[in-house]
Design an enzyme around this catalytic site. Sequence first.
Site, mmCIF file in Angstrom:
data_model
loop_
_atom_site.group_PDB
_atom_site.id
_atom_site.type_symbol
_atom_site.label_atom_id
_atom_site.label_comp_id
_atom_site.label_asym_id
_atom_site.label_seq_id
_atom_site.Cartn_x
_atom_site.Cartn_y
_atom_site.Cartn_z
ATOM 1 N N GLU A 71 29.187 30.823 -13.381
ATOM 2 C CA GLU A 71 28.625 32.126 -13.688
ATOM 3 C C GLU A 71 27.781 31.912 -14.947
ATOM 4 O OE1 GLU A 71 30.526 36.434 -14.529
ATOM 5 O OE2 GLU A 71 31.888 34.945 -13.689
ATOM 6 N N LYS A 99 35.571 30.616 -21.655
ATOM 7 C CA LYS A 99 34.271 31.044 -22.189
ATOM 8 C C LYS A 99 34.444 32.171 -23.190
ATOM 9 C CE LYS A 99 31.830 30.243 -18.006
ATOM 10 N NZ LYS A 99 31.424 31.065 -16.882
ATOM 11 N N ARG A 121 43.340 23.580 -12.715
ATOM 12 C CA ARG A 121 42.282 23.508 -13.713
ATOM 13 C C ARG A 121 42.650 22.513 -14.811
ATOM 14 N NH1 ARG A 121 40.578 28.281 -14.995
ATOM 15 N NH2 ARG A 121 39.919 27.885 -17.115
HETATM 16 P P1 ATP Z 1 36.248 30.489 -17.964
HETATM 17 O O1 ATP Z 1 37.663 30.604 -17.506
HETATM 18 O O2 ATP Z 1 36.052 29.597 -19.113
HETATM 19 O O3 ATP Z 1 35.559 31.800 -18.150
HETATM 20 P P2 ATP Z 1 35.233 30.387 -15.400
HETATM 21 O O4 ATP Z 1 36.157 29.870 -14.372
HETATM 22 O O5 ATP Z 1 35.098 31.844 -15.447
HETATM 23 O O6 ATP Z 1 35.541 29.754 -16.782
HETATM 24 P P3 ATP Z 1 32.879 29.806 -13.980
HETATM 25 O O7 ATP Z 1 31.484 29.743 -14.474
HETATM 26 O O8 ATP Z 1 33.251 30.895 -13.063
HETATM 27 O O9 ATP Z 1 33.795 29.812 -15.247
HETATM 28 O O10 ATP Z 1 33.333 28.420 -13.383
HETATM 29 C C1 ATP Z 1 32.543 27.569 -12.602
HETATM 30 C C2 ATP Z 1 33.435 26.596 -11.917
HETATM 31 O O11 ATP Z 1 34.122 25.790 -12.859
HETATM 32 C C3 ATP Z 1 34.491 27.278 -11.078
HETATM 33 O O12 ATP Z 1 34.533 26.660 -9.814
HETATM 34 C C4 ATP Z 1 35.760 27.087 -11.826
HETATM 35 O O13 ATP Z 1 36.846 27.000 -10.987
HETATM 36 C C5 ATP Z 1 35.502 25.764 -12.562
HETATM 37 N N1 ATP Z 1 36.282 25.684 -13.790
HETATM 38 C C6 ATP Z 1 36.275 26.538 -14.814
HETATM 39 N N2 ATP Z 1 37.176 26.184 -15.748
HETATM 40 C C7 ATP Z 1 37.772 25.049 -15.292
HETATM 41 C C8 ATP Z 1 38.796 24.187 -15.792
HETATM 42 N N3 ATP Z 1 39.400 24.412 -16.960
HETATM 43 N N4 ATP Z 1 39.151 23.114 -15.044
HETATM 44 C C9 ATP Z 1 38.543 22.881 -13.873
HETATM 45 N N5 ATP Z 1 37.594 23.647 -13.349
HETATM 46 C C10 ATP Z 1 37.194 24.731 -14.040
HETATM 47 MG MG MG Z 2 34.855 32.760 -13.482
#
Ligand code: ATP
Ligand code: MG
Length: 633
Positions: free
Chosen positions: A93, A338, A328
């Site tokens: 995102e 984030k 994760r």
């Molecule tokens: P945050 O939790 O930091 O806001 P998010 O999951 O909302 O991160 P996205 O931009 O939606 O961030 O994530 C993009 C991709 O990265 C998704 O497929 C998500 O599952 C993966 N991702 C995010 N954080 C992790 C993590 N700690 N380990 C592995 N994959 C991750």
């Molecule tokens: Mg997300």
Amino acid sequence: MQQRLLESSIQFSTLPKVLEKVNSGRKSNPPPSQFRGDPHPDRPSNFIRQQIEADLAAGTYRERRWSGRPGPQAQHALAAIDPARLRTRFPPEPNGYLHFGHAKSICLNFGLAAEYGGRCHLRFDDTNPEKEEQAYVDAIIHAVRWLGYSFQDEGEDNLYFASDYFGWMIAFAEALILAGHAYVDSQSAETIRRNRGTLTEAGRPSPFRSRSPDENLELFRRMQAGEFADGAHVVRARIDMASPNINLRDPVIYRIRHVEHHRTGDRFCVYPMYTYAHPIEDALENISHSLCTLEFEDQRPFYNWLLERLAELGLLQRPLPQQIEFARLNLTYVVLSKRKLIQLVEEGHVSGWDDPRMPTLAGAERRGYPPEGFRLFAERIGVAKSESLIDYAVLEDCMREVLNEKAPRRVAVLDPLRLVITNYPDVGVEDCFAPNHPQKPDQGQRAMPFARELWIEREDFMEAPIKGFHRLYPGNLVRLRYGYVVRCTGCEKDGEGRVLRVLCEYLPDSRSGTPGADQYKVKGNLHWVSVRHAHQAEVRLYDRLFRVPLPGARVADETEGGMRSFLDDINPDSVHVISAMCEPALAEAEAGCVFQFERHGYFMVDRTDGRPGRPLFNRTVTLKDSWARLAST
Ligand code: ATP
Ligand code: MG
């Protein structure tokens, strides 16, 4: 309190177990150069690879067609067989910079696609109109490329924006409405939430659940035309208000938001919910294996329900994508969210997104962590089905391993103390030769001027040595690396007893590389820089941004009541700026170059703050794990 601890799904007690597993894999792994995403017989298998291999063997996705760009069934049906054996995607995102957790996901998705003859798409999941910005889009594209991956190859350009699919998403919602699979609900958000029921209690159907398809379609069209205020109506899937899985109790799929979108402007005032949009994005793009983190496991039934209905209606090509969840990345001493990272930047706890202490890829790049180090790390930690916590030292080890291979060696004295060789000629200078890389003779040598006055590390001298100290103290012999053996004869101090200079005599027949030089057996081997030839440089020594392994998870004492914020665990002392004395060869070091400063660690020339001819160095990582050493003493 207990609740919050559980929410993080991590317990300290899991740490040793995880480390044991990761550590046991350490030595048996192939060197970093082999972690390029190409097939490798030594790669450990895991449940995702097994699923992919089973699908490839069964030919599950063999008949899929691909029109060269995302689209519904009708578009792909006319096209040739998809040349990609599988398709994965990385779907960020664009509402923040990427962090180390994203690196795991990027390496996994792009790595598997490359390994099995597939393609990986970079898709911006920009369905939420707020908080999304072009600057984040640009930074994310840069970070993916920096990690060494490409979404534009073999004649395909697989860079996509979910907002480009808004038209299809609306058309699909209308088709669901007409087929009786969705309806417009006019209850308030609060009522909808209250009527969803609980784990033990079924939900209550909305009084609007039985609206006719025509009425629903008309209302949805009027929602799209902007006739209603935010929150007046939503579109919900009609599934089962009594489902044991709350996510199947008629989830909302569309809502009204009168806001500008960073790409579609004010063209739309209805926006899809993430859980509706994501499966459709995957299907339009022919994704075969949609890898996501464990928190989406409960959404999988809806993912499948939605795609099945749309395929039944002839809107999506079969076979449909499958969602596979993995744990994760959780890493000690950092926060990987984030929201928290934004807080660190906005409240000024760090200098910006690319502050070298930040666990962002922008920070890593500036700090000097090599992209190959992240790929090695991703391979080493592997993927699992349950949450675990990885020690930050494992990441640092991967960085060291890569840097050891590629960083040229240089000499810098970080805490300079003057050493005077009293029997060396006043004006004399001679060149000593130091290898650029001890394991790579083909990288040659460089000359280091040796003269009467040298800078050495303050900690390399002790007037009254403690037991086990083998460096300079009166009467002791040490080697000045690549130069001569010297005997310490004493020191001069100021009024407060602080040592101003150390005195010594050199042994003229001990010069490194000359016959007989190794007749002197010494235990100390010191680095040095000629005072006259040294140039001064600012060096930033970074330490961990947080003092504790799980920032924010510590239980405060009772008077404070409950949990602490992760901000309370910030290490107040995480950067030291010093003035170092560097060998002449470092004067012209260019921004972005990484060196090993002998005995100290790896340092990168800062890209932002230095000037040509005045490089500024960021410490990337020490040579050894200094935290482990501290913990064991
Ligand atoms: P945050 O939790 O930091 O806001 P998010 O999951 O909302 O991160 P996205 O931009 O939606 O961030 O994530 C993009 C991709 O990265 C998704 O497929 C998500 O599952 C993966 N991702 C995010 N954080 C992790 C993590 N700690 N380990 C592995 N994959 C991750
Ligand atoms: Mg997300």
